[in-house]
Design a protein around this motif. Sequence first.
Motif, mmCIF file in Angstrom:
data_model
loop_
_atom_site.group_PDB
_atom_site.id
_atom_site.type_symbol
_atom_site.label_atom_id
_atom_site.label_comp_id
_atom_site.label_asym_id
_atom_site.label_seq_id
_atom_site.Cartn_x
_atom_site.Cartn_y
_atom_site.Cartn_z
ATOM 1 N N SER A 1 0.856 -1.195 0.000
ATOM 2 C CA SER A 1 0.000 0.000 0.000
ATOM 3 C C SER A 1 0.886 1.237 0.000
ATOM 4 N N VAL A 2 0.277 2.342 -0.406
ATOM 5 C CA VAL A 2 0.935 3.654 -0.339
ATOM 6 C C VAL A 2 0.097 4.514 0.590
ATOM 7 N N GLU A 3 0.647 4.832 1.757
ATOM 8 C CA GLU A 3 -0.081 5.562 2.778
ATOM 9 C C GLU A 3 0.778 6.690 3.334
ATOM 10 N N LYS A 4 0.183 7.875 3.359
ATOM 11 C CA LYS A 4 0.837 9.041 3.951
ATOM 12 C C LYS A 4 2.244 9.260 3.400
ATOM 13 N N ALA B 1 10.307 5.668 1.539
ATOM 14 C CA ALA B 1 9.788 7.036 1.429
ATOM 15 C C ALA B 1 10.785 7.864 0.627
ATOM 16 N N LEU B 2 10.272 8.850 -0.085
ATOM 17 C CA LEU B 2 11.124 9.789 -0.810
ATOM 18 C C LEU B 2 11.158 11.115 -0.070
ATOM 19 N N LYS B 3 12.223 11.835 -0.299
ATOM 20 C CA LYS B 3 12.365 13.145 0.320
ATOM 21 C C LYS B 3 11.248 14.065 -0.167
ATOM 22 N N THR B 4 10.472 14.626 0.782
ATOM 23 C CA THR B 4 9.322 15.452 0.405
ATOM 24 C C THR B 4 9.767 16.859 0.003
ATOM 25 N N ILE B 5 8.951 17.493 -0.816
ATOM 26 C CA ILE B 5 9.192 18.869 -1.266
ATOM 27 C C ILE B 5 8.275 19.793 -0.471
ATOM 28 N N SER B 6 8.795 20.903 -0.037
ATOM 29 C CA SER B 6 8.025 21.834 0.801
ATOM 30 C C SER B 6 6.872 22.442 0.009
ATOM 31 N N LYS B 7 5.852 22.916 0.717
ATOM 32 C CA LYS B 7 4.686 23.524 0.065
ATOM 33 C C LYS B 7 5.076 24.780 -0.706
ATOM 34 N N LEU C 1 3.860 9.154 -7.492
ATOM 35 C CA LEU C 1 5.138 9.870 -7.325
ATOM 36 C C LEU C 1 4.929 11.243 -6.695
ATOM 37 N N PHE C 2 3.859 11.936 -7.114
ATOM 38 C CA PHE C 2 3.564 13.233 -6.509
ATOM 39 C C PHE C 2 3.233 13.078 -5.024
ATOM 40 N N GLU C 3 2.485 12.022 -4.694
ATOM 41 C CA GLU C 3 2.135 11.803 -3.293
ATOM 42 C C GLU C 3 3.371 11.524 -2.455
ATOM 43 N N LEU C 4 4.318 10.742 -3.003
ATOM 44 C CA LEU C 4 5.547 10.475 -2.265
ATOM 45 C C LEU C 4 6.361 11.743 -2.061
ATOM 46 N N ARG C 5 6.236 12.701 -2.983
ATOM 47 C CA ARG C 5 6.966 13.963 -2.861
ATOM 48 C C ARG C 5 6.204 15.003 -2.039
ATOM 49 N N GLY C 6 4.992 14.651 -1.562
ATOM 50 C CA GLY C 6 4.289 15.543 -0.637
ATOM 51 C C GLY C 6 3.110 16.287 -1.219
ATOM 52 N N LEU C 7 2.668 15.951 -2.453
ATOM 53 C CA LEU C 7 1.522 16.641 -3.045
ATOM 54 C C LEU C 7 0.514 15.603 -3.530
ATOM 55 N N PRO C 8 -0.628 15.451 -2.824
ATOM 56 C CA PRO C 8 -1.640 14.487 -3.268
ATOM 57 C C PRO C 8 -2.177 14.842 -4.643
ATOM 58 N N GLU D 1 -5.031 17.437 -4.939
ATOM 59 C CA GLU D 1 -4.562 18.814 -4.712
ATOM 60 C C GLU D 1 -3.813 19.326 -5.948
ATOM 61 N N LEU D 2 -3.028 18.463 -6.594
ATOM 62 C CA LEU D 2 -2.311 18.862 -7.807
ATOM 63 C C LEU D 2 -3.285 19.233 -8.910
ATOM 64 N N LYS D 3 -4.284 18.390 -9.164
ATOM 65 C CA LYS D 3 -5.261 18.673 -10.215
ATOM 66 C C LYS D 3 -6.076 19.921 -9.893
ATOM 67 N N LYS D 4 -6.351 20.113 -8.626
ATOM 68 C CA LYS D 4 -7.109 21.291 -8.212
ATOM 69 C C LYS D 4 -6.324 22.568 -8.487
ATOM 70 N N GLU D 5 -5.022 22.528 -8.176
ATOM 71 C CA GLU D 5 -4.189 23.703 -8.405
ATOM 72 C C GLU D 5 -3.997 23.962 -9.901
#
Length: 278
Positions: A42-45, A73-79, A161-168, A171-175
Amino acid sequence: MAEFSKTWWGNKFIAAIASFTDEARLARGRSYARNGKILKFSVEKGKIIATIRGSVNPYFGVYKEPQYSTEIALKTISKKDWSKIVQKLSMNASFVSKLLLNEIPENIEESFQEVGQNFLPHSSQDWEMQCDCPDWSNPCKHIAGLCYRFAAELDDDPFLLFELRGLPREELKKELAKTPLGQILAKGLGSEKLEPAPLPAYYTQPETKTTEAMSLKEFWLGKKHFPEVNSQSQESQISAVLIKKQGDFPPFWHEDRSFIEVMEELYERVKTKNKDLL
């Protein structure tokens, strides 16, 4: 590598861990991913979590099949950086359209590098990996197997991949949909419902043709007549191949004259005698 992933981003993901992992462990990892050793996945959080079957090894006192908990886990990118990246992505119509269609543009890394970030992992510094197996190496064969398993999942869902980097993904499609290009493309790619157009039939209609009335004689015999057959008989030609195969003096022939010559005379007499009967 191609047997686990058919997309360029999945192959890049595998190439990243292969760049700093021993080939022997990669080979064992491929066997783990291929032979159903990964029980739970699974991919969680922002983490890849799995339960992986170990190996029974009486030499080391392991008589019961163990199960190991493995996390990647991959290194997350800040908001703050994500806002800059989304702004860069939204300026390219090709990027926005492909992302809205669940595809990853091949040159997407350019938008990340302009902000000083990487989208796909490039080195061991981009990873955080844990496994409670006794193997001292990191990554171990279980982590390698989980990477191959995850690469196969990326073919169907690249937004992991986006989720692992910190952006669900939502949220990406919304932006992206908020940007001018996103609004135009989202409208064109929207799920517009079209009413089905009615058709007279979904199969080929048979065509009817009228025929002229005919008598029973014409129905059975037809209008066209076959040409008359010439009943005059012709003389039959006999090749006598079996006779000629015996030769002039076969083993059973004890006469001085040729066997073929005698048979030719016999054939001629028979034809002449029965000529009036034919």
